[in-house]
Design a protein around this motif. Structure first.
Motif, mmCIF file in Angstrom:
data_model
loop_
_atom_site.group_PDB
_atom_site.id
_atom_site.type_symbol
_atom_site.label_atom_id
_atom_site.label_comp_id
_atom_site.label_asym_id
_atom_site.label_seq_id
_atom_site.Cartn_x
_atom_site.Cartn_y
_atom_site.Cartn_z
ATOM 1 N N ALA A 88 0.888 -1.342 -0.019
ATOM 2 C CA ALA A 88 -0.042 0.006 -0.234
ATOM 3 C C ALA A 88 0.782 1.229 0.039
ATOM 4 N N ARG A 89 1.991 1.167 0.654
ATOM 5 C CA ARG A 89 2.958 2.300 0.874
ATOM 6 C C ARG A 89 3.571 2.665 -0.724
ATOM 7 N N MET A 90 3.663 1.635 -1.178
ATOM 8 C CA MET A 90 4.450 1.561 -2.803
ATOM 9 C C MET A 90 3.246 2.434 -3.600
ATOM 10 N N VAL A 91 2.013 1.855 -3.595
ATOM 11 C CA VAL A 91 1.065 2.711 -4.193
ATOM 12 C C VAL A 91 1.094 4.193 -3.858
ATOM 13 N N VAL A 92 1.266 4.450 -2.589
ATOM 14 C CA VAL A 92 1.095 5.817 -2.303
ATOM 15 C C VAL A 92 2.171 6.531 -2.701
ATOM 16 N N SER A 93 3.414 5.938 -2.836
ATOM 17 C CA SER A 93 4.505 6.513 -3.314
ATOM 18 C C SER A 93 4.384 6.715 -5.063
ATOM 19 N N ARG A 94 3.743 6.066 -5.493
ATOM 20 C CA ARG A 94 3.161 6.340 -6.731
ATOM 21 C C ARG A 94 2.640 7.655 -7.154
ATOM 22 N N GLU A 95 1.563 7.485 -6.276
ATOM 23 C CA GLU A 95 0.466 8.816 -6.352
ATOM 24 C C GLU A 95 1.234 10.000 -6.029
ATOM 25 N N LEU A 96 2.405 9.865 -5.006
ATOM 26 C CA LEU A 96 2.914 11.130 -4.547
ATOM 27 C C LEU A 96 3.719 11.478 -5.640
ATOM 28 N N ASP A 97 4.365 10.880 -6.601
ATOM 29 C CA ASP A 97 5.083 11.180 -7.762
ATOM 30 C C ASP A 97 4.000 11.943 -8.761
ATOM 31 N N SER A 98 3.007 11.462 -8.823
ATOM 32 C CA SER A 98 1.997 12.086 -9.752
ATOM 33 C C SER A 98 1.546 13.411 -9.238
ATOM 34 N N GLU A 99 1.548 13.437 -7.884
ATOM 35 C CA GLU A 99 1.161 15.009 -7.296
ATOM 36 C C GLU A 99 1.971 15.700 -7.504
ATOM 37 N N LEU A 100 3.480 15.299 -7.226
ATOM 38 C CA LEU A 100 4.474 16.362 -7.522
ATOM 39 C C LEU A 100 4.384 16.908 -8.903
ATOM 40 N N GLU A 101 4.102 16.004 -9.782
ATOM 41 C CA GLU A 101 4.135 16.642 -11.214
ATOM 42 C C GLU A 101 2.793 17.533 -11.257
ATOM 43 N N ARG A 102 1.738 17.380 -10.572
ATOM 44 C CA ARG A 102 0.573 18.411 -10.592
ATOM 45 C C ARG A 102 0.995 19.710 -10.024
ATOM 46 N N ALA A 103 1.951 19.523 -8.833
ATOM 47 C CA ALA A 103 2.168 20.819 -8.123
ATOM 48 C C ALA A 103 2.970 21.830 -9.204
ATOM 49 N N THR A 104 3.805 20.872 -9.959
ATOM 50 C CA THR A 104 4.399 21.842 -10.941
ATOM 51 C C THR A 104 3.579 22.663 -11.846
ATOM 52 N N ARG A 105 2.604 21.585 -12.292
ATOM 53 C CA ARG A 105 1.533 22.489 -13.442
ATOM 54 C C ARG A 105 0.754 23.418 -12.545
ATOM 55 N N VAL A 106 0.567 23.470 -11.372
ATOM 56 C CA VAL A 106 0.041 24.451 -10.520
ATOM 57 C C VAL A 106 0.758 25.707 -10.880
ATOM 58 N N LYS A 107 2.189 25.631 -10.558
ATOM 59 C CA LYS A 107 2.701 26.818 -10.543
ATOM 60 C C LYS A 107 2.870 27.277 -11.984
ATOM 61 N N ILE A 108 2.901 26.455 -13.070
ATOM 62 C CA ILE A 108 2.783 26.923 -14.331
ATOM 63 C C ILE A 108 1.308 27.660 -14.685
ATOM 64 N N TYR A 109 0.442 27.172 -14.295
ATOM 65 C CA TYR A 109 -0.978 27.649 -14.503
ATOM 66 C C TYR A 109 -1.025 29.211 -13.922
ATOM 67 N N LYS A 110 -0.468 29.276 -12.614
ATOM 68 C CA LYS A 110 -0.258 30.669 -11.901
ATOM 69 C C LYS A 110 0.407 31.654 -12.763
ATOM 70 N N SER A 111 1.515 31.336 -13.354
ATOM 71 C CA SER A 111 2.402 32.358 -14.114
ATOM 72 C C SER A 111 1.535 32.639 -15.256
ATOM 73 N N ILE A 112 0.930 31.471 -15.916
ATOM 74 C CA ILE A 112 0.191 31.828 -17.206
ATOM 75 C C ILE A 112 -0.814 32.920 -16.923
ATOM 76 N N ALA A 113 -1.547 32.672 -15.638
ATOM 77 C CA ALA A 113 -2.800 33.513 -15.467
ATOM 78 C C ALA A 113 -2.228 35.095 -15.256
ATOM 79 N N SER A 114 -1.077 34.958 -14.405
ATOM 80 C CA SER A 114 -0.590 36.281 -14.097
ATOM 81 C C SER A 114 -0.080 36.845 -15.361
ATOM 82 N N SER A 115 0.614 36.266 -16.092
ATOM 83 C CA SER A 115 1.371 36.801 -17.312
ATOM 84 C C SER A 115 0.099 37.266 -18.265
ATOM 85 N N CYS A 116 -0.964 36.707 -18.606
ATOM 86 C CA CYS A 116 -2.153 37.104 -19.191
ATOM 87 C C CYS A 116 -2.788 38.395 -18.721
ATOM 88 N N LEU A 117 -3.200 38.535 -17.419
ATOM 89 C CA LEU A 117 -3.818 39.416 -16.836
ATOM 90 C C LEU A 117 -3.116 40.460 -16.355
#
Length: 338
Positions: free
Chosen positions: A98-127
């Motif tokens: 179960a912990r190994m499954v969580v570890s894979r989910e954590l990798d996916s969430e770290l990738e999403r955290a990077t996308r969040v930063k990009i989305y914020k920068s896109i919004a700031s630069s557009c507006l």
């Protein structure tokens, strides 16, 4: 390890055996505590009141011990041996998987955290420095730079983030998004991300999960940002506010999910158990470590059956089949219903 559906069985055939006593009702009792199960809960719990989250297990066990003292309850903290009982090996293997499954989910969430930063920068630069909304819904893009994260760091973990996200992050850090090349790069990133998210949402349509809800919300964020990239001047004030609200909500939920997965992926080591044992001993409470090959639940139940203690504190129903007379559950909430 628990006994599956035992609670439901008791509720059906012996409902009178389940009560909800107040702390005053057990004042003066002596109780054995299945310590390891509570240490696990404290260690992986969401309690954020303490400045040092790495000491959650110590904060939790200290609060529990102090509550016992204030309620005039005499605890005996029983700890598992470093060598687990043979009958627990299958359960421990299941937990590791179960912990190994969580570890894979954590990798996916770290990738999403990077996308969040990009989305914020896109919004700031557009507006830019536009002010959208009114009253409590008003956003000042220049003033709220901390929300948008205009200064995008380059220390992303390349092991968990896509090449396209890294490429866009580097380009956004080096120049202005208003340049046509960067706008095209951002539009391409949003387009590819949208296609991937749509596939994930469709595949999980029959079973709603936190992941599917986050993916659906991220789709809304991508759609709003795509409109801003195409022609922000033509986007209405209401649409801009909705996009920013979605982005804000998505960022908060993503942070919460990331924090949860990080806690769940942390291994609870023997050192953590020893620290808790040292703490309760230093506080003057009795501790006992079971012999190799034995289970702490069985020892707690034996103390109860022999009349040495009045009850056992545990979330594990194994205490009852082992011969325990009374089982106190939900004790870790300190004030919740027992």
């Amino acid at each position: 390890m628990g006994v599956k559906k035992l609670t439901a069985l008791l509720e059906r055939f012996a409902p009178a055996c389940i009560t909800t006593p107040a702390a005053k009702d057990i004042r003066g009792w002596r109780v054995s505590i299945d310590s390891n199960i509570y240490i696990h809960r404290f260690f992986r719990g969401p309690d954020t009141r303490y400045a040092d989250p790495e000491r959650r297990h110590l904060h939790g066990i200290h609060r529990m011990a102090m509550f016992m003292k204030s309620a005039d309850i005499t605890p005996v903290f029983v700890f598992d041996n470093a060598e687990p009982a043979e009958c627990k090996m299958n359960e421990l293997s299941r937990r590791e998987l179960a912990r190994m499954v969580v570890s894979r989910e954590l990798d996916s969430e770290l990738e999403r955290a990077t996308r969040v930063k990009i989305y914020k920068s896109i919004a700031s630069s557009c507006l830019g420095d536009r002010r959208v909304g009114s009253g409590v819904d008003r956003f000042d893009c220049a003033k709220d730079a901390s929300f948008f994260g205009v200064s995008l760091p380059l220390d992303f973990d390349t092991r968990t983030n896509s090449t396209r996200a890294d490429e866009l992050a580097s380009a956004m850090h080096a120049g202005n998004l208003s340049q046509s090349s960067l706008r095209a790069l951002a539009a391409d990133f949003l387009l590819v991300t949208t296609a991937r998210l749509q596939g994930l949402v469709l595949n999980r349509a029959s079973k709603p999960t936190i992941e599917s809800r986050l993916s659906a919300l991220e789709l809304d964020v991508c759609a709003g940002l795509q409109l801003l990239l195409e022609d922000q001047a033509a986007v209405s004030n209401e649409d801009s506010v909705e996009t920013m609200h979605n982005l804000s909500r998505f960022s908060v939920l993503s942070d919460e999910r990331l924090s949860t997965l990080q806690r769940r992926s942390e291994p609870l080591t023997e050192r953590h158990i020893e620290e808790c044992q040292m703490l309760v001993s230093a506080l003057g409470f009795a501790t006992y470590t079971v012999s190799s090959g034995m289970e702490s639940e069985a020892v707690c139940a034996s103390l109860d059956a022999a009349g040495i203690v009045d009850a056992t504190c545990s979330e594990d129903l194994d205490v009852l089949p082992f011969g325990g007379r009374r089982l106190l559950r939900n004790f870790s909430s300190l004030g919740g219903q027992m």
